[in-house]
Design an enzyme around this catalytic site. Structure first.
Site, short mmCIF file in Angstrom:
data_model
loop_
_atom_site.label_atom_id
_atom_site.label_comp_id
_atom_site.label_asym_id
_atom_site.label_seq_id
_atom_site.Cartn_x
_atom_site.Cartn_y
_atom_site.Cartn_z
N TYR A 144 1.81 -2.64 -2.97
CA TYR A 144 2.68 -2.02 -1.97
C TYR A 144 1.79 -1.38 -0.91
O TYR A 144 0.83 -0.67 -1.25
CB TYR A 144 3.54 -0.95 -2.65
CG TYR A 144 4.47 -0.19 -1.73
CD1 TYR A 144 5.60 -0.79 -1.19
CD2 TYR A 144 4.21 1.14 -1.40
CE1 TYR A 144 6.46 -0.09 -0.35
CE2 TYR A 144 5.07 1.86 -0.57
CZ TYR A 144 6.18 1.24 -0.05
OH TYR A 144 7.02 1.95 0.78
N ASP A 239 -6.54 -1.27 0.69
CA ASP A 239 -5.57 -0.19 0.83
C ASP A 239 -5.95 0.88 -0.19
O ASP A 239 -5.66 0.76 -1.38
CB ASP A 239 -4.16 -0.72 0.58
CG ASP A 239 -3.11 0.37 0.71
OD1 ASP A 239 -3.48 1.56 0.62
OD2 ASP A 239 -1.93 0.04 0.88
N LYS A 267 -2.55 10.10 1.85
CA LYS A 267 -2.39 11.05 0.74
C LYS A 267 -3.47 12.14 0.73
O LYS A 267 -3.33 13.13 1.42
CB LYS A 267 -2.31 10.29 -0.58
CG LYS A 267 -1.13 9.28 -0.57
CD LYS A 267 -0.71 8.85 -1.94
CE LYS A 267 0.22 7.67 -1.95
NZ LYS A 267 1.62 7.94 -1.76
N1 HOZ Z 1 4.92 4.27 -4.67
C1 HOZ Z 1 5.11 5.24 -3.63
C2 HOZ Z 1 3.85 5.93 -3.31
N2 HOZ Z 1 2.71 5.12 -3.37
C3 HOZ Z 1 6.20 6.17 -4.04
C4 HOZ Z 1 6.53 7.22 -3.04
C5 HOZ Z 1 7.68 6.87 -2.17
O1 HOZ Z 1 7.91 5.72 -1.83
O2 HOZ Z 1 8.37 7.83 -1.81
#
Ligand code: HOZ
Length: 430
Positions: A144, A239, A267
């Site tokens: 993702y 990423d 982050k």
């Molecule tokens: N997997 C997402 C963060 N890497 C979750 C957070 C989101 O989409 O709110």
């Protein structure tokens, strides 16, 4: 635990916010409950609007590597806010943070700050396309890279959690320019990259997959990817939104000793404020406007508040033995979870690396998207609800990772172990 305040807020939120949430996974649909509304957090604890305290293993999905409301980060934000929060003009703080990123991340000579990981990944592929003149992006099933159009093909995170096969609203033309192949599949990788009818311009990968649960790259996979992309003139993008400053100060690329052409960050570099960044060699980064023709901009990009929080966070990460201490704490969690699984007879696979981990409810090794899909998501939902009822806050999806922070204490880890054992036994008795 009484959660009437959260229930009331969720009802109110649903009237004015789609699904009552500003990001789909947090709606908790896949774990069969309603979201908690969080009022405050400190260290390893979060508190909901009903005053319940939970030990937090979500850590805002990664940024809270120092725990919540760390006094140094809070002080930096306060000081910066008092001097004005955004000017839409260059500031000294952005040079300081850029210097720190360039010094830390092995492949980065120049970095551009944006406001989220999504923006970073979206801008990095635009740059890669502009640089190579080729439009096709290769990604990996279950990875993702935020919610930009190109990345929603066979994506992880909320896309897989909610079982969305792609997304309406993403034009067919964009889907045509995105190829997705399995993670950790060296033969398919080589065959795809060497197929010159595909005209691939760039490859984007999470060097450790963190959005289909935690999946580590098999030995030699990243090295093979680097060697092939280099040979074929394809831009390789890591990423590192999750792994940057998490696996080590220099991210996954330092941890594995493999340098990409471009890196996406987010982050942790914002100290908990909204930040993203992308960077790489000067030769590629100089193609971005105003030096080059690839356009990317942002009113709030590099804003002093986020930059100050990021600087304070990175300074804390420079403490001696920081990563050894963090990772050994996480290793204790992993060992304990494995023991509990064996003792209770609940089929689990604990995947982990550094301070990232996922407990998959399956008896099969999880190495890619298909094996992740063998996990019993209803069992995860039950476990999630059990743990929540005993004050442990886990990710509301099987396909996410748990994060350990510097603020987690020995007590927190023991509590995690005890409650996991209680939850597994309860499930085993059924
Ligand atoms: N997997 C997402 C963060 N890497 C979750 C957070 C989101 O989409 O709110």
């Amino acid at each position: 635990m009484a959660t009437s305040g959260s229930k009331e807020m969720f009802a109110r939120a649903q009237k004015v916010i789609p699904g009552g949430v500003n990001s789909p996974v947090r709606a908790c649909k896949s774990v069969g409950c309603e979201p908690l509304f969080i009022e405050r957090a400190v260290g390893s604890s979060i508190f909901d609007v009903d005053g319940n305290e939970y030990t937090d293993f979500v850590c805002s999905w990664g940024p809270m590597i120092m725990g919540h409301a760390h006094p140094h980060i809070v002080a930096a934000i306060r000081q910066s806010a008092a001097a004005g929060t955004s000017f839409g003009a260059p500031t000294p703080t952005e040079i300081t943070l850029a210097d720190m990123v360039v010094e830390a991340i092995p492949s980065i000579e120049k970095v551009r700050f944006v406001n989220s990981g999504t923006e970073a990944a979206m801008s990095a592929i635009r740059l890669a396309r502009g640089y190579t003149g080729r439009d096709v992006v290769l990604k990996f099933d279950g990875c993702y890279h935020g919610h930009a159009d190109s990345f929603l093909v066979k994506a992880g995170s909320g896309v897989v959690t909610l079982g969305i096969p792609g997304s309406p609203g993403v034009p067919e033309d964009i889907v045509r320019n995105t190829i997705s192949i399995p993670y950790n599949a060296p033969e398919i990788l080589e065959k795809t990259l060497r197929d010159d009818t595909l005209d691939i311009g760039c490859v984007i990968i999470e060097p450790v997959a963190g959005n289909m649960g935690c999946i580590t790259p098999q030995k030699g996979f990243l090295e093979q990817l680097r060697a092939l992309t280099e040979e074929l003139g394809i831009v390789l993008i890591f990423d590192e939104v999750i792994t940057g400053f998490r696996l080590s100060y220099g991210g996954a690329q330092e941890f594995f000793g493999v340098k990409p052409d471009l890196t996406c960050l987010g982050k942790i570099i914002g100290g908990g404020l909204p930040v993203g960044a992308y960077g790489g060699s000067a030769a590629i980064m100089n193609h971005i406007a105003p030096d080059g023709p690839v356009y990317q901009a942002g009113t709030l990009s590099g804003n002093p508040l986020a930059m100050s929080a990021g600087i304070a966070a990175l300074k804390l990460l420079q403490a001696a033995n920081f990563y050894d201490d963090l990772n050994s704490k996480a290793a204790d969690c992993v060992a304990m979870l494995k023991t509990v699984g064996q003792r209770t007879g609940i089929d689990t696979q604990i995947n982990s690396i550094g301070s990232l981990m996922t407990c998959f409810f399956t008896n099969q090794p999880v190495t890619d998207f298909d094996s992740a899909m063998t996990a019993d998501t209803s069992r995860y939902g039950e476990h999630f609800r059990n743990m929540l009822s005993r004050g442990i806050y886990l990710a509301p999806s099987q396909f996410e990772v748990a994060f350990v922070s510097a603020a987690h204490s020995l007590n927190d880890i023991e509590k995690l172990g005890k409650m996991t054992e209680w939850s597994f036994k309860k499930m085993a008795e059924k």
